[in-house]
Design a protein around this motif. Structure first.
Motif, PDB file in Angstrom:
ATOM      1  N   GLN A 197       0.662  -1.173  -0.025  1.00 54.23           N
ATOM      2  CA  GLN A 197      -0.588   0.303  -0.154  1.00 54.23           C
ATOM      3  C   GLN A 197       0.427   1.486  -0.188  1.00 54.23           C
ATOM      4  O   GLN A 197       0.610   2.528  -0.870  1.00 54.23           O
ATOM      5  CB  GLN A 197      -0.934   0.400   1.296  1.00 54.23           C
ATOM      6  CG  GLN A 197      -2.126  -0.992   0.958  1.00 54.23           C
ATOM      7  CD  GLN A 197      -3.125  -0.383   2.270  1.00 54.23           C
ATOM      8  OE1 GLN A 197      -2.944  -1.436   3.339  1.00 54.23           O
ATOM      9  NE2 GLN A 197      -4.144   0.320   1.662  1.00 54.23           N
ATOM     10  N   MET A 198       1.832   0.985   1.283  1.00 51.17           N
ATOM     11  CA  MET A 198       2.648   2.800   0.948  1.00 51.17           C
ATOM     12  C   MET A 198       3.303   2.842  -0.110  1.00 51.17           C
ATOM     13  O   MET A 198       3.287   3.920  -0.552  1.00 51.17           O
ATOM     14  CB  MET A 198       3.780   2.178   1.786  1.00 51.17           C
ATOM     15  CG  MET A 198       2.953   1.710   3.139  1.00 51.17           C
ATOM     16  SD  MET A 198       4.450   2.436   4.798  1.00 51.17           S
ATOM     17  CE  MET A 198       3.059   2.125   6.233  1.00 51.17           C
ATOM     18  N   GLU A 199       3.650   1.535  -1.564  1.00 55.45           N
ATOM     19  CA  GLU A 199       4.494   1.533  -2.702  1.00 55.45           C
ATOM     20  C   GLU A 199       3.397   2.529  -3.553  1.00 55.45           C
ATOM     21  O   GLU A 199       4.399   3.130  -4.461  1.00 55.45           O
ATOM     22  CB  GLU A 199       5.197   0.315  -3.064  1.00 55.45           C
ATOM     23  CG  GLU A 199       6.234  -0.213  -2.030  1.00 55.45           C
ATOM     24  CD  GLU A 199       6.818  -1.929  -2.403  1.00 55.45           C
ATOM     25  OE1 GLU A 199       5.525  -1.893  -3.258  1.00 55.45           O
ATOM     26  OE2 GLU A 199       7.660  -1.769  -1.752  1.00 55.45           O
ATOM     27  N   LYS A 200       2.479   1.946  -3.523  1.00 60.32           N
ATOM     28  CA  LYS A 200       1.485   2.820  -4.018  1.00 60.32           C
ATOM     29  C   LYS A 200       0.664   3.543  -4.010  1.00 60.32           C
ATOM     30  O   LYS A 200      -0.591   4.500  -4.000  1.00 60.32           O
ATOM     31  CB  LYS A 200       0.053   1.604  -4.396  1.00 60.32           C
ATOM     32  CG  LYS A 200      -0.009   0.377  -4.599  1.00 60.32           C
ATOM     33  CD  LYS A 200      -0.599   0.008  -5.094  1.00 60.32           C
ATOM     34  CE  LYS A 200      -0.695  -1.981  -5.704  1.00 60.32           C
ATOM     35  NZ  LYS A 200      -2.260  -2.640  -5.648  1.00 60.32           N
ATOM     36  N   GLY A 201       1.448   4.325  -2.883  1.00 58.32           N
ATOM     37  CA  GLY A 201       1.152   5.975  -2.407  1.00 58.32           C
ATOM     38  C   GLY A 201      -0.314   5.995  -1.214  1.00 58.32           C
ATOM     39  O   GLY A 201      -0.600   7.005  -1.293  1.00 58.32           O
ATOM     40  N   GLU A 202      -0.832   4.719  -0.687  1.00 55.17           N
ATOM     41  CA  GLU A 202      -2.180   4.458  -0.510  1.00 55.17           C
ATOM     42  C   GLU A 202      -1.704   4.487   1.153  1.00 55.17           C
ATOM     43  O   GLU A 202      -1.370   4.754   1.381  1.00 55.17           O
ATOM     44  CB  GLU A 202      -3.154   3.308  -0.802  1.00 55.17           C
ATOM     45  CG  GLU A 202      -3.256   2.991  -2.263  1.00 55.17           C
ATOM     46  CD  GLU A 202      -4.009   1.610  -2.413  1.00 55.17           C
ATOM     47  OE1 GLU A 202      -3.825   1.080  -1.231  1.00 55.17           O
ATOM     48  OE2 GLU A 202      -4.380   1.575  -3.571  1.00 55.17           O
ATOM     49  N   ASP A 203      -2.731   5.237   1.711  1.00 54.05           N
ATOM     50  CA  ASP A 203      -2.839   5.737   3.565  1.00 54.05           C
ATOM     51  C   ASP A 203      -3.002   4.025   4.179  1.00 54.05           C
ATOM     52  O   ASP A 203      -4.326   3.182   3.580  1.00 54.05           O
ATOM     53  CB  ASP A 203      -4.100   6.551   3.571  1.00 54.05           C
ATOM     54  CG  ASP A 203      -4.078   6.613   5.195  1.00 54.05           C
ATOM     55  OD1 ASP A 203      -3.083   5.800   5.727  1.00 54.05           O
ATOM     56  OD2 ASP A 203      -5.006   7.133   5.778  1.00 54.05           O
ATOM     57  N   PRO A 204      -2.478   3.563   4.438  1.00 53.21           N
ATOM     58  CA  PRO A 204      -2.300   2.193   5.569  1.00 53.21           C
ATOM     59  C   PRO A 204      -3.281   1.908   6.579  1.00 53.21           C
ATOM     60  O   PRO A 204      -3.603   1.017   6.690  1.00 53.21           O
ATOM     61  CB  PRO A 204      -1.278   1.399   5.766  1.00 53.21           C
ATOM     62  CG  PRO A 204      -0.254   2.723   5.532  1.00 53.21           C
ATOM     63  CD  PRO A 204      -1.231   3.500   4.357  1.00 53.21           C
ATOM     64  N   ALA A 205      -3.612   3.543   7.298  1.00 52.64           N
ATOM     65  CA  ALA A 205      -3.974   3.263   8.428  1.00 52.64           C
ATOM     66  C   ALA A 205      -6.165   2.458   7.822  1.00 52.64           C
ATOM     67  O   ALA A 205      -6.117   2.213   9.173  1.00 52.64           O
ATOM     68  CB  ALA A 205      -4.424   4.405   8.884  1.00 52.64           C
ATOM     69  N   PRO A 206      -6.754   2.953   7.355  1.00 50.68           N
ATOM     70  CA  PRO A 206      -8.039   2.084   7.246  1.00 50.68           C
ATOM     71  C   PRO A 206      -7.844   0.825   7.280  1.00 50.68           C
ATOM     72  O   PRO A 206      -8.798  -0.113   7.855  1.00 50.68           O
ATOM     73  CB  PRO A 206      -8.189   2.981   6.143  1.00 50.68           C
ATOM     74  CG  PRO A 206      -8.172   4.454   5.791  1.00 50.68           C
ATOM     75  CD  PRO A 206      -6.717   4.045   6.061  1.00 50.68           C
TER      76      PRO A 206
END
Length: 898
Positions: free
Chosen positions: A351-360
């Motif tokens: 997720q981080m590599e895709k620039g997404e927010d992993p918090a949810p």
């Protein structure tokens, strides 16, 4: 062969020689060519030595090869056939074939530990537990004590790894010298075997040993049996202790043979190492004798942190991911299993590599596992059939309480190995490299998730066309208490099933796998949970379960429907997860009227840990704070959200906080919400709360609280000047509408009581005053009675239970009761008033006395007192006297008053 093993073997041989044989052994030994060090040693020491001492001398003065050769040579010359045979076997390496053949299997085992693992991690975990296992230490003294060691713990934390490492150490001669033979018995494989003898059981993988089995079993004290995965045996409760057998040649079912071994009916001198999950511990306790229980915990917090740092490489990303997992207590607990750590790291890193927010993703375990599953396949993969097959196998295994699937299970479900190839390639499903026909899921929790998916997927009408019989319960059975007691693994399945009722997650699954989710599943879940309200009020355990399921769903509308009937709830918060669950659901409970709250020790740490007083926390970054402070900050953020319940629900009228370990900060947060104008609490009870200073904060919060009519403060209260002033400010505030005040366990001085009762004169709303178990004494009672006679004082009910009042205090009370006093109910139980009762009775007979109910518990039971009270009742028939009240048996004073 290492020196400790050689020493133990030599000592065992020499101690079996009688006195004459030992002399002959020494004489023949001296005739041999001795090594230099032994030649120079005083031979008188050798002549005086017993068997144990002689072994020690030889070990310290001679080489291992010389000792082996000399021992066998001398025993042959002495014609001691059995001892010579044993010496050859133990010292010259005869019959080592099985140990050598195990080397081949060890190469496979070394590659089947933990997914995505690095050797150093499982090595650290193993070493942590190895030191507690006697026979895993080569330096353990050579005792003949038959140990029973039980490794227990949840799924996936390293029990089997530790058991296999034990076998690897045996092949490398790294175990205690007491262990000559070792047998690995995998219950997941043995569960499929039919009746056999114990000899056949242990030689099934080693046919070359069949001829040697009698001689091996004759040395039971030298054998280690590793019984791995006892919980994998498919036997009903109590079956292991039935039909116990001691004959290793007799044909019996496998569970009977293993039960006989564990009960020590079979080979009682053998050493046993057993691994099991907690569910089999109860049966095991009925079998084993004097076991050593070792809980295998898997990854500790420090291990998890190190694993994340190694997996991510980038420290900032690793620590962000680690904190996200730690923010979800349930997920963090699962992280003790290395496989779950791998799932979390793999998912969040992508997720981080895709620039997404992993918090949810980390809000719930369902969200994390769903994202992991979907991230392994491209969208639109059209894998509905394969996913359905996998979830079917997961459900079958879980209902059968089996984490391992065999080829027959696939055939009975109509599943081909080709259907599972995609999941095998991605390590979601794993094939045993030793037993090729065995399959297991990456972790039990993921099997539970897939089982929930089985229920959530829409079923096809022709799905059963092949007539496969599936022993899988329906949703109602899945969520039933009876089934969960029999099979605790079903509990987490229910949580995941609620998680899959979330609309966003449904869309993600459908987009990835081209499957359709059952539209009826949400209604089915509602029907099952509605049954909880139907028959009786929810217990605290049931409430926690409901709130956990609703939080997992992250569906507010679903929560509104389920919690709508709740009017009163009791909550015992033991961790931050439960706090999150309550916050999510109870905010949707608009008709909630009463909350009874307990907070366990450890939820807040601020007042319960030692720390350096000069640390300036305001200047510390989050990462540099002590770990307890980081945990406390997370807890306080969740607590703030939870406390908003008290300021946002206009129907909430009653709050009880009891037996709770709070902190300075958490008390201030709760008080902040109580003081808000949107908080409409009418009745508040604070009982046995720490820290002691919390009572001051609560008093401050209640000042000017117009809605508050009932207040209870009980516990170890610091009755100092600040506390007294706050309580006085509360009573004299013009907005005070307090009608009921209960103060328990106070130790005020006479001067403090003067101030308190002076303020009480000015308060015209108070009707009930309860001072039980307070150190009032006669002087305090005198001040209180003067207050009662004030013309603007309207106190009607007074409890002075156990307030150290004596005869003197009764005199003051008698005077007050004979004046124009509004008091109608009085409790004097558990006071040693002695002869003061006669004085009090004079006032009770007075026509000006308005008292209607008197409660007493006197320590005198003579007939004179009984007669006196009867006379009072005759002269004052409107008065009721209760003489049987006591702190243990009497009804609560508030019930008596109201």
């Amino acid at each position: 062969m290492t020196s400790p093993q050689l020493e133990w073997t030599l000592q065992t041989l020499l101690e079996q020689l009688n006195e004459d044989e030992l002399k002959s052994f020494k004489s023949l030994l001296r005739a041999l060519p001795l090594e230099d060090v032994l030649q120079k040693a005083p031979w008188s020491e050798v002549e005086e030595a017993d068997g144990k001492k002689l072994a020690e001398i030889l070990i310290n003065t001679s080489s291992e090869n010389w000792i082996r050769s000399a021992t066998v040579t001398v025993l042959e010359e002495m014609n001691l056939t059995e001892l010579c045979k044993m010496a050859k076997s133990e010292m010259l390496g005869e019959k080592e074939g099985r140990r050598n053949s195990m080397q081949k299997q060890s190469l496979v085992w070394k590659n089947t530990f933990w997914q995505g693992d690095i050797d150093s991690f499982h090595d650290d975990v193993i070493r942590r537990h190895q030191r507690f296992i006697p026979f895993l230490n080569p330096r353990t003294p050579g005792k003949l004590t038959p140990y029973t060691v039980v490794l227990h713990g949840p799924a996936g934390v390293g029990k089997t790894t530790l058991a296999k490492k034990c076998m690897l150490d045996w092949t490398d001669c790294n175990l205690s010298p007491t262990v000559r033979y070792a047998f690995y018995l995998s219950c997941k494989e043995l569960s499929r075997m039919g009746p056999c003898s114990f000899a056949e059981l242990i030689s099934k993988d080693w046919p070359e040993l069949q001829d040697d089995i009698p001689s091996i079993l004759a040395q039971a004290q030298r054998i280690l049996f590793v019984v791995d995965g006892l919980d994998e045996l498919k036997v009903p409760p109590g079956a292991l202790i039935q039909d116990i057998c001691g004959d290793w040649t007799q044909q019996k079912p496998v569970p009977v043979l293993l039960g006989s071994l564990l009960k020590r009916k079979m080979l009682p001198k053998a050493t046993l190492l057993v691994t099991t999950r907690p569910r089999a511990l109860r049966d095991l306790q009925l079998l084993v004798q004097q076991p050593i229980y070792i809980r295998v915990e898997g990854f500790l917090e420090s291990d998890r942190r190190a694993y994340f740092l190694r997996h991510f490489g980038d420290e900032d990303q690793a620590m962000r991911a680690f904190e996200l997992m730690r923010s979800n207590a349930a997920l963090f607990q699962l992280g003790s299993a290395p496989a779950v750590c791998w799932i979390v790291c793999t998912t969040l890193k992508l997720q981080m590599e895709k620039g997404e927010d992993p918090a949810p993703t980390c809000l719930t375990s369902t969200g994390l596992f769903l994202r992991f599953l979907c991230s392994q396949f491209p969208q639109g993969a059209q894998l509905w059939g394969a996913l359905r097959a996998l979830s079917l196998l997961a459900a079958q295994g879980l209902w059968a309480q089996m984490s391992v699937l065999h080829r027959e299970d696939l055939e009975s479900a109509g599943v081909q190995e080709s259907d599972l190839r995609l999941f095998l390639d991605r390590d979601i499903l794993r094939q045993d490299r030793v037993s090729k026909g065995c399959y297991s899921f990456i972790h039990l929790s993921f099997q539970q998730f897939l089982t929930a998916l089985f229920y959530a997927l829409e079923k096809e009408e022709e799905e059963d066309r092949d007539g496969h019989a599936w022993d899988i319960g329906d949703v109602q059975k899945l969520l039933s208490r009876e089934e969960r007691l029999k099979n605790p693994d079903l509990i987490q399945v229910g949580h995941f099933l609620f998680g899959l009722a979330n609309e966003k997650r449904v869309k993600e699954l459908e987009a990835t796998f081209g499957c359709r989710m059952s539209p009826e599943i949400k209604q089915e879940l509602l029907r099952c949970k509605a049954n909880l309200h139907a028959n009786k009020p929810l217990s605290m355990t049931d409430l926690k379960e409901v709130l956990c399921c609703l939080y997992e769903s992250q569906e507010e509308e679903l929560a509104k429907v389920v919690v709508a009937p709740l009017k009163k709830i009791s909550i015992n918060l033991t961790n931050t997860s439960e706090m999150m669950h309550c916050s999510f659901s109870l905010k949707q409970c608009r008709d909630l009227e009463k909350v009874s709250l307990q907070v366990a020790k450890g939820v807040f740490l601020e007042n319960y840990v030692d720390f350096e007083p000069d640390i300036e926390f305001e200047r510390c970054s989050y990462v540099t704070l002590p770990s307890w402070a980081q945990q406390d900050l997370r807890s306080l953020r969740l607590w703030t959200d939870f406390c908003s319940l008290f300021s946002s629900n206009s129907n909430l009228k009653f709050l009880e906080v009891k037996q709770s370990f709070l902190s300075d900060s958490s008390v201030r947060i709760l008080c902040d919400h109580i003081t808000r104008s949107t908080c409409h609490l009418q009745k508040v009870e604070i009982k046995n709360v720490s820290p002691d200073t919390a009572y001051r904060d609560f008093c401050l919060a209640f000042i000017g609280k117009r809605t508050l009519t009932h207040l209870t403060l009980e516990g170890h209260i610091e009755w100092e000047r600040t506390m007294l002033l706050l309580l006085c400010d509360l009573l004299r505030n013009h907005k005070c509408n307090l009608q009921y005040l209960r103060l328990g366990g106070h130790c005020a001085t006479s001067e403090q009581w003067v101030d308190f009762f002076y303020v009480l004169k000015a308060n015209q709303s108070l009707r009930h005053l309860h001072l039980s178990a307070s150190v009032l004494l006669d002087e305090g009672a005198k001040l209180l009675y003067k207050t009662m006679t004030h013309p603007k004082h309207f106190l009607q009910m007074l409890s002075l239970q156990q307030c150290s009042i004596t005869k003197r205090g009764c005199r003051y009370l008698s005077e007050a009761l004979q004046e124009a006093c509004s008091l109608t109910n009085l409790d004097l139980s558990l006071n040693q008033i002695a002869r003061g009762l006669w004085i009090l009775c004079q006032a009770l007979e007075n026509p000006n006395c308005n008292l209607k109910h008197l409660r007493l518990k006197t320590y005198e039971t003579n007939l004179e007192i009984k007669k006196l009270l009867e006379e009072v009742k005759e002269k004052n028939p409107k008065l009721t006297i209760d003489c049987n009240a006591s702190g243990a048996t009497a009804p609560a004073c508030c019930d008596f008053f109201c």
